[in-house]
Enzyme design. Structure first.
Site, PDB file in Angstrom:
ATOM      1  N   THR A 384       0.873  -1.046   0.083  1.00  0.00           N
ATOM      2  CA  THR A 384       0.153  -0.039   0.085  1.00  0.00           C
ATOM      3  C   THR A 384       0.772   1.328   0.039  1.00  0.00           C
ATOM      4  O   THR A 384       2.047   1.161   0.036  1.00  0.00           O
ATOM      5  CB  THR A 384      -0.772  -0.116   1.283  1.00  0.00           C
ATOM      6  OG1 THR A 384      -1.760  -1.321   1.266  1.00  0.00           O
ATOM      7  CG2 THR A 384      -1.695   1.160   1.465  1.00  0.00           C
ATOM      8  N   THR A 402      -4.406   1.947  -1.773  1.00  0.00           N
ATOM      9  CA  THR A 402      -3.929   0.609  -2.085  1.00  0.00           C
ATOM     10  C   THR A 402      -4.370  -0.195  -3.266  1.00  0.00           C
ATOM     11  O   THR A 402      -5.604   0.346  -3.742  1.00  0.00           O
ATOM     12  CB  THR A 402      -3.950  -0.238  -0.716  1.00  0.00           C
ATOM     13  OG1 THR A 402      -3.465  -1.620  -0.895  1.00  0.00           O
ATOM     14  CG2 THR A 402      -5.462  -0.327  -0.469  1.00  0.00           C
ATOM     15  N   SER A 455     -10.901  -2.111   5.955  1.00  0.00           N
ATOM     16  CA  SER A 455      -9.509  -1.892   5.817  1.00  0.00           C
ATOM     17  C   SER A 455      -8.831  -1.730   7.118  1.00  0.00           C
ATOM     18  O   SER A 455      -9.396  -1.627   8.187  1.00  0.00           O
ATOM     19  CB  SER A 455      -9.640  -0.684   5.056  1.00  0.00           C
ATOM     20  OG  SER A 455      -8.074  -0.211   4.900  1.00  0.00           O
TER      21      SER A 455
HETATM   22  O1  DON Z   1      -7.116  -2.123   3.235  1.00  0.00           O
HETATM   23  C1  DON Z   1      -6.215  -2.846   3.979  1.00  0.00           C
HETATM   24  O2  DON Z   1      -6.128  -2.793   5.062  1.00  0.00           O
HETATM   25  C2  DON Z   1      -5.315  -3.737   3.235  1.00  0.00           C
HETATM   26  N1  DON Z   1      -6.107  -3.972   1.894  1.00  0.00           N
HETATM   27  C3  DON Z   1      -4.054  -3.003   2.755  1.00  0.00           C
HETATM   28  C4  DON Z   1      -2.909  -3.815   2.404  1.00  0.00           C
HETATM   29  C5  DON Z   1      -1.775  -3.333   2.547  1.00  0.00           C
HETATM   30  O3  DON Z   1      -1.745  -2.350   3.298  1.00  0.00           O
HETATM   31  C6  DON Z   1      -0.568  -3.916   1.865  1.00  0.00           C
HETATM   32  N2  DON Z   1       0.573  -3.113   2.423  1.00  0.00           N
HETATM   33  N3  DON Z   1       1.539  -2.817   2.513  1.00  0.00           N
END
Ligand code: DON
Length: 575
Positions: A384, A402, A455
């Site tokens: 993300t 993300t 999330s």
């Molecule tokens: O929205 C969320 O919490 C996850 N889909 C985020 C994924 C994520 O942070 C990957 N990151 N480094």
């Protein structure tokens, strides 16, 4: 759920001590902050982002008289070109904005489930199918980024919309030199992209990985960005772009239709607010769990004198880990899309009284044990990206967005040149499917038409005495909330400057699995031994998060930032 926390038995210290030698020998990414300190200070404005071209795009917008929202929009569009691991127009995210006067706002542009979604959609012949959930056309949610950036700009922007897309269009059309870390990352993802010819064409040279220094051009993406520049969200949600998305879906068993795209709306919400040792915390409400869990943790920690305990000591780590354990349990049990869960218990979770009860359940000497033992988490991606911007009027923007996993679904829309997310994987897999293998089937976060998946993204702004103090946020899946917690505690309790606050070692506990995961080399051997003796199950990881923080000293009227040395592209620019 009655017994979420039980006293744990002390764990054998020997195994932990054996691991310690290796950890000490390991190269320390986490060298003392002073060793490579790169504090950037500025008077007028600042942009902190994970990639230099994108940070530059934002800074130039500020210099041209744009607001922090304008700069954040320009940076976000540029990241969609230069940081394809997570920068996106085919994903979603959240933006917090705090004006110098007046109420702050939260923009929710999380992906939504298409109309054909259902709670059972990840089952095949009654059996849960993880590939369908995380790695398929069905795993793609209706993208929110373009709608969200446009909504924030339409309410708080100053420069023309087209101007904000120009840097991204030029980077996509003319290309940019692939840095070594992106070359490595693309080489790593190519095998997974081979199934998708448009993805392979966009991110390789006829199937061969790009070498560092070669130019990556993305002409289809440039044309899509042109359409968005010309007509706003309609350039994405209607017309050729929408038709290209729907065609790709239809040809491959995906669910998203042109009607789903036309129906997508970004939403302005009330941020969640908290108070921590005289500071005001402004963060993201559901459908992110981030702000709620963050404030719940800060409320618990406010009753402990962390400064007296010292940074990184066994006492402080224990108290923080026990706090994390409790708040993450609430995350799993209670949180989901507010539009589908009218009874989310936010007032209780955010209350000081509830925090006091949680605090009383923490034994200062002994780790609790998380239960039920069979309850764990679905996998969440680790990629993300976050950006923080402050302008000359002290309008502040924290934006996290993300594609879910690195490069999302890995599916580039043929003819449109951008990657689609695989965010549907953030929904729970199926009703009641809570298994020893670690799946969770609680209702608040089951898929449904139009629903937004829960999330962890936690874009956060901290103020003090009515004035800006700190902006922060990070990637890292479920670790995000704890990474943001670390930054705030580092500044508020430990008085760290921007560099130390961003680069100090971090750790993470998420209730289940019952593990205290710290960065390699981040805890001293004696601290690890003490924590193990208290009953913590320790584990290591290479790095946790990539923070983009800006610290504001209101007395001196000075902004300060520092690149997070965990990620090579991290860039802070000020003027
Ligand atoms: O929205 C969320 O919490 C996850 N889909 C985020 C994924 C994520 O942070 C990957 N990151 N480094």
């Amino acid at each position: 759920m009655t017994t979420r926390f039980e006293p744990a038995r002390p764990r054998p210290a020997a195994a932990v001590l054996a691991a310690a030698a290796a950890a000490v020998a390991a190269a320390l990414l986490l060298a003392p902050a002073a060793a490579g300190a790169q504090i950037v200070e500025a008077r007028r404005g600042m942009v902190s982002a994970q990639e230099p071209h994108a940070a530059r795009a934002g800074l130039e917008v500020l210099e041209a008289g744009g607001s922090a929202v304008d700069a954040a929009v320009a940076t976000a569009f540029a990241l969609a070109v230069t940081h394809p691991q997570a920068g996106n127009i085919g994903g979603g995210g959240f933006l917090i904005v705090r004006p110098p006067a007046g109420p702050p706002a939260a923009y929710d542009f999380r992906e939504a489930a298409p109309a054909a979604a259902s709670a059972e959609m990840f089952l095949v012949d009654g059996e849960y199918d993880a590939a369908r959930h995380h790695d398929s056309h069905v795993a793609v949610g209706v993208p929110g980024t373009v709608a969200g950036l446009h909504l924030a700009w339409s309410e708080q922007g100053r420069l023309p919309w087209r101007r904000l897309l120009e840097p991204a269009i030029a980077l996509a059309r003319d290309g940019f030199a692939v840095p070594a870390h992106l070359a490595r990352s693309l080489a790593g993802v190519l095998p997974a992209m081979r199934r998708y010819p448009a993805s392979l064409a966009q991110f390789s040279r006829d199937g061969a990985p790009y070498a560092a220094g070669e130019t990556l051009r993305q002409p289809d993406l440039a044309r899509t960005l042109e359409r968005i520049a010309a007509t706003g969200p309609d350039g994405f949600y209607r017309g050729p772009t929408a038709e290209l998305i729907a065609r790709e879906m239809q040809a491959n068993g995906g669910l998203i239709t042109t009607a789903d795209l036309a129906a997508y709306r970004a939403v302005r919400r009330e941020p969640v607010r908290g108070a921590y040792r005289g500071h005001e915390i402004i963060s993201m409400p559901p459908p992110s769990s981030g702000g709620t869990v963050l404030i719940e943790m800060l409320n618990v920690l406010e009753g402990f004198d962390l400064a007296a305990g010292g940074h990184g000591t066994a006492r402080t780590v224990h108290l923080m880990a026990e706090t994390m354990r409790r708040a993450y349990a609430d995350r799993a049990l209670h949180l989901g899309d507010p539009d589908f869960n009218p009874a989310l218990p936010l007032p209780r979770l955010l209350s000081k009284a509830y925090a006091a009860r949680l605090r009383q359940s923490i034994d200062p000497e002994r780790a609790s044990r998380s239960s039920p033992a069979s309850f764990a988490w679905p996998p969440a991606g680790e990629e993300t990206t976050h950006l923080s911007v402050v302008d000359a009027e002290r309008l502040a923007v924290a934006l996290t967005y993300t594609l879910e996993q690195r490069y999302g679904s890995k599916i580039v829309v043929p003819g449109a040149g951008f990657l689609l997310n695989n965010e549907m994987g953030d929904f729970n897999p199926a009703p009641g499917l809570t298994t020893a293998a670690g799946l969770i089937g609680t209702p608040p976060n089951l898929a449904a038409p139009g629903k937004r998946m829960l999330s962890s993204m936690t874009p956060t702004i901290v103020a003090r005495d009515g004035r800006l103090r700190l902006l922060t946020g990070s990637p890292g899946g479920r670790t995000i909330i704890n990474t943001v917690l670390h930054t705030i505690v580092n500044v508020v309790d430990f008085g760290m400057d921007a560099d130390a606050a961003v680069n100090a070692p971090r750790f993470h506990h998420q209730w289940l699995p019952d593990r205290l995961v710290h960065e390699r080399g981040g805890l001293e051997a004696a601290t690890r031994a003490r924590l193990a003796a208290q009953g913590h199950a320790l584990a290591e990881r290479e790095r946790q998060g990539v923070v983009q923080a800006i610290v504001y000293d209101a007395e001196a009227d000075r902004l300060a930032g520092a690149p997070d040395r965990r990620a090579p592209g991290s860039t802070v620019l000020g003027y």
